[in-house]
Scaffold this motif. Structure first.
Motif, PDB file in Angstrom:
ATOM      1  N   ILE A 110       0.857  -1.185   0.000  1.00 11.24           N
ATOM      2  CA  ILE A 110       0.000   0.000   0.000  1.00 11.24           C
ATOM      3  C   ILE A 110       0.898   1.242   0.000  1.00 11.24           C
ATOM      4  O   ILE A 110       2.115   1.140   0.144  1.00 11.24           O
ATOM      5  N   HIS A 111       0.259   2.402  -0.166  1.00  8.81           N
ATOM      6  CA  HIS A 111       1.014   3.651  -0.136  1.00  8.81           C
ATOM      7  C   HIS A 111       0.788   4.386   1.186  1.00  8.81           C
ATOM      8  O   HIS A 111      -0.354   4.586   1.585  1.00  8.81           O
ATOM      9  N   VAL A 112       1.867   4.780   1.840  1.00  8.40           N
ATOM     10  CA  VAL A 112       1.775   5.651   3.022  1.00  8.40           C
ATOM     11  C   VAL A 112       2.968   6.594   3.000  1.00  8.40           C
ATOM     12  O   VAL A 112       4.114   6.152   2.881  1.00  8.40           O
ATOM     13  N   CYS A 113       2.709   7.897   3.124  1.00 10.85           N
ATOM     14  CA  CYS A 113       3.824   8.837   3.214  1.00 10.85           C
ATOM     15  C   CYS A 113       4.498   8.700   4.583  1.00 10.85           C
ATOM     16  O   CYS A 113       3.823   8.491   5.589  1.00 10.85           O
ATOM     17  N   PRO A 114       5.835   8.838   4.634  1.00 13.83           N
ATOM     18  CA  PRO A 114       6.573   8.527   5.859  1.00 13.83           C
ATOM     19  C   PRO A 114       6.434   9.574   6.968  1.00 13.83           C
ATOM     20  O   PRO A 114       6.705   9.273   8.128  1.00 13.83           O
ATOM     21  N   ASN A 121       1.503  17.107   1.359  1.00 14.11           N
ATOM     22  CA  ASN A 121       1.644  17.390  -0.063  1.00 14.11           C
ATOM     23  C   ASN A 121       1.373  16.177  -0.947  1.00 14.11           C
ATOM     24  O   ASN A 121       1.854  16.098  -2.068  1.00 14.11           O
ATOM     25  N   CYS A 122       0.592  15.242  -0.395  1.00 21.00           N
ATOM     26  CA  CYS A 122       0.223  14.032  -1.135  1.00 21.00           C
ATOM     27  C   CYS A 122      -1.304  13.951  -1.158  1.00 21.00           C
ATOM     28  O   CYS A 122      -1.943  14.074  -0.108  1.00 21.00           O
ATOM     29  N   PRO A 123      -1.907  13.765  -2.335  1.00 22.60           N
ATOM     30  CA  PRO A 123      -3.372  13.783  -2.404  1.00 22.60           C
ATOM     31  C   PRO A 123      -4.030  12.619  -1.662  1.00 22.60           C
ATOM     32  O   PRO A 123      -5.164  12.739  -1.199  1.00 22.60           O
ATOM     33  N   VAL A 124      -3.320  11.493  -1.555  1.00 20.22           N
ATOM     34  CA  VAL A 124      -3.879  10.331  -0.862  1.00 20.22           C
ATOM     35  C   VAL A 124      -3.824  10.538   0.653  1.00 20.22           C
ATOM     36  O   VAL A 124      -4.841  10.450   1.347  1.00 20.22           O
ATOM     37  N   CYS A 125      -2.618  10.829   1.147  1.00 16.38           N
ATOM     38  CA  CYS A 125      -2.399  10.816   2.601  1.00 16.38           C
ATOM     39  C   CYS A 125      -3.052  11.996   3.311  1.00 16.38           C
ATOM     40  O   CYS A 125      -3.501  11.865   4.440  1.00 16.38           O
ATOM     41  N   ARG A 126      -3.115  13.151   2.661  1.00 13.75           N
ATOM     42  CA  ARG A 126      -3.718  14.286   3.372  1.00 13.75           C
ATOM     43  C   ARG A 126      -5.235  14.126   3.477  1.00 13.75           C
ATOM     44  O   ARG A 126      -5.873  14.716   4.329  1.00 13.75           O
TER      45      ARG A 126
HETATM   46 ZN    ZN Z   1       1.095   9.823   0.538  1.00 11.90          ZN
END
Ligand code: ZN
Length: 290
Positions: A110-114, A121-126
């Motif tokens: 999966i995708h997760v910003c660290p 600045n990430c459309p998924v994580c914010r």
């Molecule tokens: Zn992200």
């Protein structure tokens, strides 16, 4: 790290099961002669529901895949995405550096910003949140559990079946022996009330976030919710009833002037996306240009 609060958008509508829907329950004890694979039910009422976590997880996973296909195109708007472009690993040496799908959960990536700043600045994580290694980014979305609409609850009270047992036959490839299992599923046509709450934390980002949420919902309509999607289960459609904006001042005073009600009667998700500017114009003027 900096957090602000400007208000909430409360999106309400219905999820209609266009085909049978199976969101599985983890059951400890199998009943003899019972259903092998029951649907999850509210322990208080015994009625099937759609857990907010399943709904949100599906929206996120579909939006992650879309984002990964747009890393190049979206890099200016969402700077974090640039570091996931092939060959642009930053900081060098970080685990899974340069890979958008960077965290392994069970058997899947999966995708997760660290950290907080990348997530911002990430459309998924914010939108969906990130539990990073360095710092967390709290989700701006709350997706409530979706329970049966009053209409469907009444149907159930009147004795109508809202779930069905579907026999799926697996064939043993060696012995050719049929191995039937019964899956319980919610019948086609059933409707659940959904409620999604979005926290407006950034005046420059809320429009994009809401559009991204709607995009994920549009993708879900052509994907599936729950299990056995490739076998035809879980096709859903969203019907929007209302969108309400409550500004920060509404929570301080309760005054109606700080609230905006957007009637979206029976609009589809694509309708809402298409009419976005018109529907949200009053919210935009309340929040200022940003
Ligand atoms: Zn992200």
């Amino acid at each position: 790290m900096n957090r602000e609060f400007h208000g909430k958008l409360i999106i309400r509508g219905r999820i209609r099961a266009v085909t049978g829907l199976h969101i599985g329950a983890q059951r400890e004890v199998a009943e003899i002669g019972g259903i092998d694979n029951p649907v999850i039910k509210d322990p208080l009422t015994g009625l099937p529901y759609i857990p907010g976590s399943s709904f949100k997880g599906k929206l996120r996973s579909l939006f992650e895949v879309l984002t990964n296909s747009k890393l190049d195109e979206w890099g200016d708007k969402y700077p974090s995405l640039k570091k996931y472009l092939p060959g642009s690993c930053r900081p060098v040496g970080e685990e899974n550096c340069g890979k958008f799908f960077n965290k392994k959960i069970n058997k899947g990536w999966i995708h997760v910003c660290p950290d907080y700043d990348s997530a911002l600045n990430c459309p998924v994580c914010r939108l969906f949140g990130a539990s990073g290694k360095e710092s967390n980014f709290p989700s701006r979305l709350i997706v409530r559990d979706a329970f049966l609409t009053k209409e469907w609850e009444n149907k159930w009270r009147d004795g109508e079946d809202i779930t069905e047992a579907k026999i799926e036959v697996g064939i043993d490839r060696v012995t050719s022996q049929a191995n039937p299992r019964t899956n319980e599923r919610v019948v086609a046509g059933t409707e659940f009330d959904f409620e999604i709450i979005y926290n407006v934390e950034d005046l420059k980002q809320w429009e994009d976030d809401i559009k991204n949420l709607l995009t994920a919902m549009a993708l879900l309509e052509d994907s599936y919710l729950g299990g056995s999607g490739s076998r035809g289960y879980g096709k859903v459609r969203f019907i929007f009833d209302s969108i309400e904006f409550r500004s920060a001042d509404y929570y301080r005073t309760g005054q109606e002037e700080y609230r905006v009600s957007i009637g979206t009667e029976n609009r589809s998700v694509v309708d809402v996306l298409r009419d976005f500017k018109g529907l949200f114009s009053e919210v935009e003027s309340k929040l200022g240009a940003g």
